[in-house]
Motif scaffolding. Structure first.
Motif, mmCIF file in Angstrom:
data_model
loop_
_atom_site.group_PDB
_atom_site.id
_atom_site.type_symbol
_atom_site.label_atom_id
_atom_site.label_comp_id
_atom_site.label_asym_id
_atom_site.label_seq_id
_atom_site.Cartn_x
_atom_site.Cartn_y
_atom_site.Cartn_z
ATOM 1 N N VAL A 250 -97.192 -119.153 -22.208
ATOM 2 C CA VAL A 250 -96.018 -119.594 -22.968
ATOM 3 C C VAL A 250 -95.557 -120.915 -22.347
ATOM 4 C CG1 VAL A 250 -93.658 -119.059 -23.668
ATOM 5 C CG2 VAL A 250 -95.378 -117.236 -23.544
ATOM 6 N N ALA A 251 -95.740 -122.010 -23.091
ATOM 7 C CA ALA A 251 -95.475 -123.346 -22.548
ATOM 8 C C ALA A 251 -94.538 -124.125 -23.464
ATOM 9 C CB ALA A 251 -96.800 -124.091 -22.353
ATOM 10 N N ALA B 239 -88.305 -116.408 -23.725
ATOM 11 C CA ALA B 239 -88.110 -114.960 -23.923
ATOM 12 C C ALA B 239 -88.696 -114.500 -25.264
ATOM 13 C CB ALA B 239 -86.638 -114.599 -23.796
ATOM 14 N N PRO B 240 -88.326 -115.119 -26.396
ATOM 15 C CA PRO B 240 -88.885 -114.605 -27.657
ATOM 16 C C PRO B 240 -90.408 -114.667 -27.727
ATOM 17 C CG PRO B 240 -87.368 -116.456 -28.066
ATOM 18 C CD PRO B 240 -87.285 -116.136 -26.607
ATOM 19 N N MET B 241 -91.001 -115.715 -27.174
ATOM 20 C CA MET B 241 -92.470 -115.819 -27.227
ATOM 21 C C MET B 241 -93.132 -114.826 -26.267
ATOM 22 S SD MET B 241 -93.415 -117.707 -29.597
ATOM 23 C CE MET B 241 -92.600 -118.755 -30.775
ATOM 24 N N GLY C 257 -79.932 -111.614 -19.304
ATOM 25 C CA GLY C 257 -80.242 -110.631 -20.346
ATOM 26 C C GLY C 257 -81.661 -110.832 -20.855
ATOM 27 N N GLU C 258 -82.030 -112.088 -21.065
ATOM 28 C CA GLU C 258 -83.390 -112.382 -21.538
ATOM 29 C C GLU C 258 -84.441 -112.036 -20.486
ATOM 30 O OE1 GLU C 258 -82.613 -116.009 -24.745
ATOM 31 O OE2 GLU C 258 -83.672 -116.439 -22.874
ATOM 32 N N CYS C 259 -84.136 -112.346 -19.218
ATOM 33 C CA CYS C 259 -85.097 -111.980 -18.144
ATOM 34 C C CYS C 259 -85.344 -110.477 -18.162
ATOM 35 C CB CYS C 259 -84.561 -112.365 -16.769
ATOM 36 S SG CYS C 259 -84.484 -114.127 -16.468
#
Ligand SMILES: NC(=O)c1ccc[n+]([C@@H]2O[C@H](COP(=O)([O-])OP(=O)(O)OC[C@H]3O[C@@H](n4cnc5c(N)ncnc54)[C@H](O)[C@@H]3O)[C@@H](O)[C@H]2O)c1
Length: 352
Positions: free
Chosen positions: A72-73, A80-82, A105-107
């Motif tokens: 994911v770059a 997060a979404p990818m 939260g995303e982590c």
């Protein structure tokens, strides 16, 4: 049919080149597919690395390509979404760029989805694979400077961008010590963004690690900014940059300098990913470390928001900087949105 690990890359911009070099530098992996909605980025990258299967939609690539490894770059907001989208298709591993995400939260979501689908998740803090950094870690571990007491770093471009590397470096050289408490402050008088994320103009953070060492980070205060730092111990000093580590201690009369071996960190990062998949080793970029760097950043913002010393773990899952901006706690004195990375965009785009 090739028995190599099938790699797909999401986002074909600057750092994706480093990922491509990493995978092309090891025997076990082959880049089989790319995804990027920007035609010119996708095709230039595809031609450069001779990858035929190209997609405008990352999820279509994930559905069709039966990938073993996904990089994911993209810019931070899509990490997060990818990563979630990739993990849902159960590859063996995902290597996501730093910063791991834009809030805790995303982590947490990324770690949960990786565990749920038995995916190994690493974050691209590639300087963990720089021999100078590893030398510094080993010197400190072997007592070359006595008890590590203080690490001082100077960074730029907001805490999430450059400074996530610096905070990760502090933990790495301290044998991945965890932060116990953090105090910090921010100044944001302009509408400053970095890769579409609101950032502060200037900030400072002081971090108490569980081994007693104190980390000090100045962001765009008292430059020059560089990757590395100075580590003061009870019996010596280490001066670390990407190019070398220098040691002065009570056994020497002058600085001892050890240059970095110059080996490609991205190749080493990719190699360790394969070894991790094969159960031969841990990965030194395991997502728990990427998350720890984001947590210290969020603690600096939280300290500014709450006017207190923040005890870890941080329990606020949104970015406290975003909360302060939304609440009007950081009034902008010089209005006008600008993104310090707008130059990366293509065509007429000024905002993604
Ligand atoms: N580890 C490092 O030292 C390092 C260095 C540079 C950048 N980075 C990180 O890498 C990330 C990317 O930065 P960059 O400088 O390569 O940016 P970039 O703008 O050069 O590349 C990002 C690419 O993502 C593409 N993209 C946008 N939306 C997409 C989508 N929905 N699906 C797939 N692709 C999409 C863009 O078209 C662009 O080609 C950032 O998070 C940055 O922090 C890390």
């Amino acid at each position: 049919m090739s028995d190599k690990y099938r790699v797909g890359i999401i986002g074909c911009g600057g750092i994706a080149n480093a990922h491509a070099h990493g995978y092309q530098g090891i025997e076990e992996a082959e880049i089989v597919a790319l995804a990027d909605p920007v035609e010119v980025a996708l095709n230039q990258f595809g031609e450069r690395y001779n990858v035929k299967n190209r997609y405008h939609d990352a999820r279509e690539m994930l559905d069709k390509e039966n990938l073993d490894i996904v990089s994911v770059a993209t810019w931070h907001k899509l990490h997060a979404p990818m990563t979630v989208a990739a993990c849902a298709r159960k590859p063996k591993a995902v290597l996501c760029e730093k910063p791991m995400a834009v809030n805790l939260g995303e982590c947490n979501e990324m770690i949960t989805v990786a565990r749920r689908n038995d995916v190994k998740l690493a974050i691209g803090h590639q300087r963990r694979f720089n021999s100078a950094y590893t030398d510094a870690r080993e010197l400190i571990g072997n007592g070359a400077i006595g008890e590590p007491r203080q690490i001082v770093c100077r960074g730029g471009q907001g805490l999430l961008n450059d400074c996530s590397h610096l905070l990760d470096m502090m933990r790495y050289v301290l044998n991945d010590s965890d932060a116990q408490w953090v105090i910090g402050n921010v100044e944001r008088k302009t509408e400053r963004y970095e890769r579409d994320i609101p950032i502060e103009d200037r900030s400072a953070g002081i971090v108490g690690f569980d081994n007693g060492c104190i980390g000090m980070l100045l962001q765009e205060i008292a430059g020059p900014n560089y990757q590395g730092g100075i580590i003061y111990g009870s019996d010596g000093i280490i001066d670390l940059t990407e190019a070398r580590v220098r040691l002065l201690n009570n056994k020497s009369t002058d600085w001892e300098e050890r240059p970095s071996d110059g080996k490609n960190q991205h190749v080493a990062q990719a190699r360790e990913l394969v070894e991790w998949i094969e159960g031969k080793t841990e990965h030194r970029g395991d997502a728990k470390h990427g998350c720890a760097a984001v947590e210290i950043i969020m603690a600096i913002y939280e300290s500014a928001r709450m006017h207190e010393v923040v005890q870890m773990p941080v329990r606020t899952l949104s970015s406290p900087l975003d909360v302060m901006i939304e609440n009007g706690d950081l009034p902008v004195e010089r209005p006008g949105h600008y993104d310090i990375r707008a130059f990366l965009l293509r065509g007429e785009a000024m905002q993604p």
